[in-house]
Design a protein around this motif. Sequence first.
Motif, PDB file in Angstrom:
ATOM      1  N   PHE A 162       0.908  -1.033  -0.015  1.00  0.00           N
ATOM      2  CA  PHE A 162       0.111  -0.224   0.108  1.00  0.00           C
ATOM      3  C   PHE A 162       0.824   1.279  -0.074  1.00  0.00           C
ATOM      4  O   PHE A 162       0.564   2.418  -0.836  1.00  0.00           O
ATOM      5  CB  PHE A 162      -0.875   0.065   1.269  1.00  0.00           C
ATOM      6  N   TYR A 163       1.873   1.328   0.839  1.00  0.00           N
ATOM      7  CA  TYR A 163       2.907   2.136   0.859  1.00  0.00           C
ATOM      8  C   TYR A 163       3.427   2.814  -0.182  1.00  0.00           C
ATOM      9  O   TYR A 163       3.729   3.801  -0.699  1.00  0.00           O
ATOM     10  CB  TYR A 163       3.889   2.319   2.183  1.00  0.00           C
ATOM     11  N   ASN A 164       4.311   1.393  -1.039  1.00  0.00           N
ATOM     12  CA  ASN A 164       5.546   1.708  -1.701  1.00  0.00           C
ATOM     13  C   ASN A 164       4.970   1.534  -3.322  1.00  0.00           C
ATOM     14  O   ASN A 164       5.731   1.685  -4.136  1.00  0.00           O
ATOM     15  CB  ASN A 164       6.444   0.672  -1.411  1.00  0.00           C
ATOM     16  N   THR A 165       3.849   1.029  -3.589  1.00  0.00           N
ATOM     17  CA  THR A 165       3.467   0.961  -4.916  1.00  0.00           C
ATOM     18  C   THR A 165       3.803   2.174  -6.007  1.00  0.00           C
ATOM     19  O   THR A 165       4.241   1.942  -7.013  1.00  0.00           O
ATOM     20  CB  THR A 165       1.960   0.322  -5.167  1.00  0.00           C
ATOM     21  N   THR A 166       3.407   3.308  -5.434  1.00  0.00           N
ATOM     22  CA  THR A 166       3.787   4.633  -6.078  1.00  0.00           C
ATOM     23  C   THR A 166       5.315   4.678  -6.367  1.00  0.00           C
ATOM     24  O   THR A 166       5.552   5.162  -7.597  1.00  0.00           O
ATOM     25  CB  THR A 166       3.243   5.658  -4.995  1.00  0.00           C
ATOM     26  N   ILE A 167       6.305   4.110  -5.808  1.00  0.00           N
ATOM     27  CA  ILE A 167       7.629   4.183  -6.216  1.00  0.00           C
ATOM     28  C   ILE A 167       7.547   3.542  -7.511  1.00  0.00           C
ATOM     29  O   ILE A 167       8.363   3.855  -8.289  1.00  0.00           O
ATOM     30  CB  ILE A 167       8.530   3.264  -5.097  1.00  0.00           C
ATOM     31  N   ILE A 168       7.347   2.089  -7.518  1.00  0.00           N
ATOM     32  CA  ILE A 168       7.460   1.516  -8.845  1.00  0.00           C
ATOM     33  C   ILE A 168       6.590   2.359  -9.874  1.00  0.00           C
ATOM     34  O   ILE A 168       7.123   2.478 -11.086  1.00  0.00           O
ATOM     35  CB  ILE A 168       6.595   0.280  -8.608  1.00  0.00           C
ATOM     36  N   ILE A 169       5.324   2.673  -9.569  1.00  0.00           N
ATOM     37  CA  ILE A 169       4.556   3.598 -10.630  1.00  0.00           C
ATOM     38  C   ILE A 169       5.327   4.770 -11.082  1.00  0.00           C
ATOM     39  O   ILE A 169       5.444   4.773 -12.491  1.00  0.00           O
ATOM     40  CB  ILE A 169       3.148   3.858 -10.077  1.00  0.00           C
ATOM     41  N   ARG A 170       6.150   5.510 -10.200  1.00  0.00           N
ATOM     42  CA  ARG A 170       6.673   6.772 -10.605  1.00  0.00           C
ATOM     43  C   ARG A 170       7.869   6.456 -11.356  1.00  0.00           C
ATOM     44  O   ARG A 170       8.330   6.940 -12.552  1.00  0.00           O
ATOM     45  CB  ARG A 170       6.866   7.443  -9.579  1.00  0.00           C
ATOM     46  N   VAL A 171       8.879   5.528 -10.506  1.00  0.00           N
ATOM     47  CA  VAL A 171      10.075   5.351 -11.227  1.00  0.00           C
ATOM     48  C   VAL A 171       9.973   4.527 -12.568  1.00  0.00           C
ATOM     49  O   VAL A 171      10.540   5.037 -13.668  1.00  0.00           O
ATOM     50  CB  VAL A 171      11.138   4.735 -10.378  1.00  0.00           C
ATOM     51  N   ALA A 172       9.346   3.386 -12.401  1.00  0.00           N
ATOM     52  CA  ALA A 172       9.348   2.529 -13.612  1.00  0.00           C
ATOM     53  C   ALA A 172       8.377   3.111 -14.880  1.00  0.00           C
ATOM     54  O   ALA A 172       8.819   2.893 -15.975  1.00  0.00           O
ATOM     55  CB  ALA A 172       8.852   1.175 -13.221  1.00  0.00           C
ATOM     56  N   GLY A 173       7.367   3.658 -14.280  1.00  0.00           N
ATOM     57  CA  GLY A 173       6.472   4.422 -15.308  1.00  0.00           C
ATOM     58  C   GLY A 173       7.195   5.509 -15.811  1.00  0.00           C
ATOM     59  O   GLY A 173       6.798   5.646 -17.351  1.00  0.00           O
ATOM     60  N   ASN A 174       7.942   6.379 -15.267  1.00  0.00           N
ATOM     61  CA  ASN A 174       8.866   7.311 -15.806  1.00  0.00           C
ATOM     62  C   ASN A 174       9.569   6.713 -17.220  1.00  0.00           C
ATOM     63  O   ASN A 174       9.456   7.418 -18.199  1.00  0.00           O
ATOM     64  CB  ASN A 174       9.589   7.876 -14.715  1.00  0.00           C
ATOM     65  N   ALA A 175      10.202   5.626 -16.751  1.00  0.00           N
ATOM     66  CA  ALA A 175      11.256   5.046 -17.820  1.00  0.00           C
ATOM     67  C   ALA A 175      10.217   4.168 -18.818  1.00  0.00           C
ATOM     68  O   ALA A 175      10.435   4.508 -20.112  1.00  0.00           O
ATOM     69  CB  ALA A 175      11.805   4.007 -17.080  1.00  0.00           C
ATOM     70  N   LEU A 176       8.841   3.746 -18.758  1.00  0.00           N
ATOM     71  CA  LEU A 176       8.334   3.224 -19.642  1.00  0.00           C
ATOM     72  C   LEU A 176       7.878   4.127 -20.565  1.00  0.00           C
ATOM     73  O   LEU A 176       7.687   4.048 -21.766  1.00  0.00           O
ATOM     74  CB  LEU A 176       6.891   2.332 -18.797  1.00  0.00           C
ATOM     75  N   SER A 177       7.298   5.355 -20.007  1.00  0.00           N
ATOM     76  CA  SER A 177       6.741   6.294 -20.992  1.00  0.00           C
ATOM     77  C   SER A 177       7.701   7.067 -22.031  1.00  0.00           C
ATOM     78  O   SER A 177       7.458   7.762 -22.819  1.00  0.00           O
ATOM     79  CB  SER A 177       5.833   7.394 -20.157  1.00  0.00           C
TER      80      SER A 177
END
Lengths: 570, 349
Positions: A162-177
């Motif tokens: 619950f706490y840390n999913t946002t880290i993956i979304i932001r860091v990996a998402g940044n790279a993905l996009s």
Amino acid sequence: MSRILNHRDTEDTEILNNLRVFVSLWLARILLWLVPLSFLVLAFFYPLSRILSLTFNPQALTAENLLLASRVLLFTFYQATLSTLLTLLLGLPSAYLFAHYDFRGKSVLRALTAVPFMLPTVVVAAGFSALLGPRGLLYTLFPLASFSFTGTLSAILIAHVFYNTTIIIRVAGNALSSLDPKLEAAARSLGADSWRLWWNVTFPLLRPALLAASLLVFLFDFTSFGVILLLGGSQFATLEVEIYLRVLRLPNLPLAALLSVIQLICTILFSILYSHFVSRSTIQTAPRSAESNIRKPKTLREKIFVAAFAILLASFFILPLSALPLRSLFRLEADRGQRGEIQYGFTTDYYSELFINRRDSIFYVPPIQATVNSLGYAGATVVLSLLLGFPAAFALAKPTRLERILDPLIMLPLGSSAVMLGLGFILSYGAWLTSPLLVPFAHTLVALPFVIRTLQPAIASIPQRLRQAASSLGASPLEVWKNIDLPILRRATLAAGTFAFTISLGEFGATLLIARPEYPTIPVAIERFLSQPGGLNYGQAMAMGTILMMLTLTSILLIEKIRIPGTGEF
Amino acid sequence: MKHFLLLTLMLLAACSPAATATPQSTEPQTLTVMTHDSFSISEGVVKSFEEANNAKLVFLKSGDAGAVLNKAILTKDAPLADVLFGVDNTFLSRALEGDIFEAYESPALSEIPDTFKLDESNRALPVDYGDVCINYDKAYFADNNLAVPQSLEDLTRPEYQDLLVVENPATSSTGLAFLLATTAHFGDSFTEYWQALKDNGVVVVDGWETAYYTNFSASSGHGPQPMVVSYGTSPAVEVVFAEKPMDDAPTASVLGPNTCFRQIEFVGILKGTQNRSLAEKFVDFMLSKQFQEDVPLQMFVYPVHPNAALPDPFIKYAQAPEQPAVLAPDVIAEKRDAWIQAWTDVVMK
């Protein structure tokens, strides 16, 4: 070519030139490092070494202590690994969802996923209890589903996700996009199926960002503290919890020092491993807008994926979070006779009570003032951590031997025991403890690794050839910066700034440790309400928690608003 | 290097008022008081001290009572404050051994009953006291026609199975106080008692907040357990902070002999203070009726001054036991760790 032909003739000047370039490069690097390193020395290494040199004692290396240490270490690893894997399981598809698809409510959903990250643990624990606890919402809806939540390993794991999913979304998402869709198109036209496309193209490109994100998540889980104590219980002691117990509850400072050293060594090892992987796999991407990758789901399969995952994410994040505003506006009225029956009575008392200094306490703080304090600290943290983070990230983006040595040091503040560091701070800067300035400094220490790790891959991905081509076509350095560097860095800077901002808003431990009681932040105010009995106190804590949640949600939405327009135009 | 210097200068500039307060006749003199997070005081009371003594009070909150003491001991060579308030009798010996206080025989002490003066040499002076007691949900006991337990032994009886939540003494000072009550009452056989409590379904959580707000049935959390280890004054606090005005407290305390543990809080002048005379005045002030009468509704504890008038909710709803469990501070200091370990081995395994 001509230079090589003339090589022999100009050998001397060439060497001199090389030397000059070499020296000036080193000078530039040292200048880049000077600011962030001085900060780290002042705010981290010096206080930590003072407390460790005072308390560490080789006599603590007894068989009994080592047995305890290895047992705790093993559990810490176990829960951190499980938590990280689970976080990736939810985070990766979410990152993919946000990076590739456009759908209604996307920006709100994306902002929602970041809210837990900055909520203090007491509030999150209250949210989960209101949802899953013995008198929680779930129990009221399905009275037969009797299960225990708090005090289990599952509670810890779920809270970590619950706490840390946002880290993956932001860091990996940044790279993905920022992946070049032409690469995918090329691979597809060469006959690659989805799996091979992922394995041979997407995954290798994503690896640095993925590793960075996973490591950050792992470190957070590794040093988890509040979640363990509030949702698990001290029988699930991590190193950090055990250190806290050995410093404050069952005082044994040499054992605490031993445990902190073990935790530090682990952090150094992770960081070295990480630097090793990342330095091998930096890939330069084309500067492109984020939007060109984003489209509405077209095929049925895509539509099902988007709908299902958006609903899953929404319920995972909204349900525990909604418990807060719900409890801040409705009081529970258990019927005295039948204890199972719970009615909700609507009330705005909790909010109006926030504005009343009922006891004339000198430490009373109106909610607006706490909000202003929190925002002030958060703004200062953003400025400070970006100022310190940019030079370090620039230096790290093209690592030389110096950087390979310094790189792992950046992560250390995240993995060192906050309790010990706090004691070190008091020992080193005792006379300055009353200064409100210490709060943004402490917050920056936590935020800096995030800021650097977010900026560094982006800076490294700026394609040098493109810059050179642009210059040779007559673009001024400013134009190169504006058209090539900025579009890439803008996204990363916003992500980094958001991290710094949200870390500061939700940070609780350091604030409490060094804060003057006259300038409390919102999390500190929440903690004050929760430390006394009385329905009004509990309600006010929920109301204050709701204010914090709304504040963070709006801040994130605003930041995303800045991020969406603009990037495409460059 | 320039930035390094700048940074240092910034820190120095921002902090210098607190660091180098020079006493002048016109400028108010700053007195720093180190205390725990639960400390509170009325604005008016602070003002009256400041005006009477041309002083500025700065409060430094440093965590809970244990954390505050640890920090004071750690920094005793360069004290962070002039006065420390909030060491209780469970930590008193450690504070005295840590040698952080200067003795001060306040004239105000003459009015304080001797039972509160645990340090003969007056390095630590008593200010307030409170009892850690089991609170119960009055409605639950009434609705179920259940008698309220009268002793620690009663809690092991089958009718109270699964009804009590306690805090872990290794992580909570409230939990530690209750453990101390059982060791005072049972002596070395306290582990057998805890085994019996465990067999009877006692629930253990890490902190008071969780115990009270998540587990206790009479709090706003409406949890499953109708009995919780809390404070003798908690019922009064429930009334003061009630959502709707109450005619009666929803909770009350179990007050049988030795079921409650009395905590006494002390104030002391920190060794090495540069403001000794002002610090003395503040200690006198803390023992004066004005401060003592402010204590109950600010911190929900009892004043040690016998003539301090109690506020209404305290007279009506707070309860103090006639025979609280008592242990000498040096016995607590000597055995606390072993007791916590023994407790952990029995209850948490």
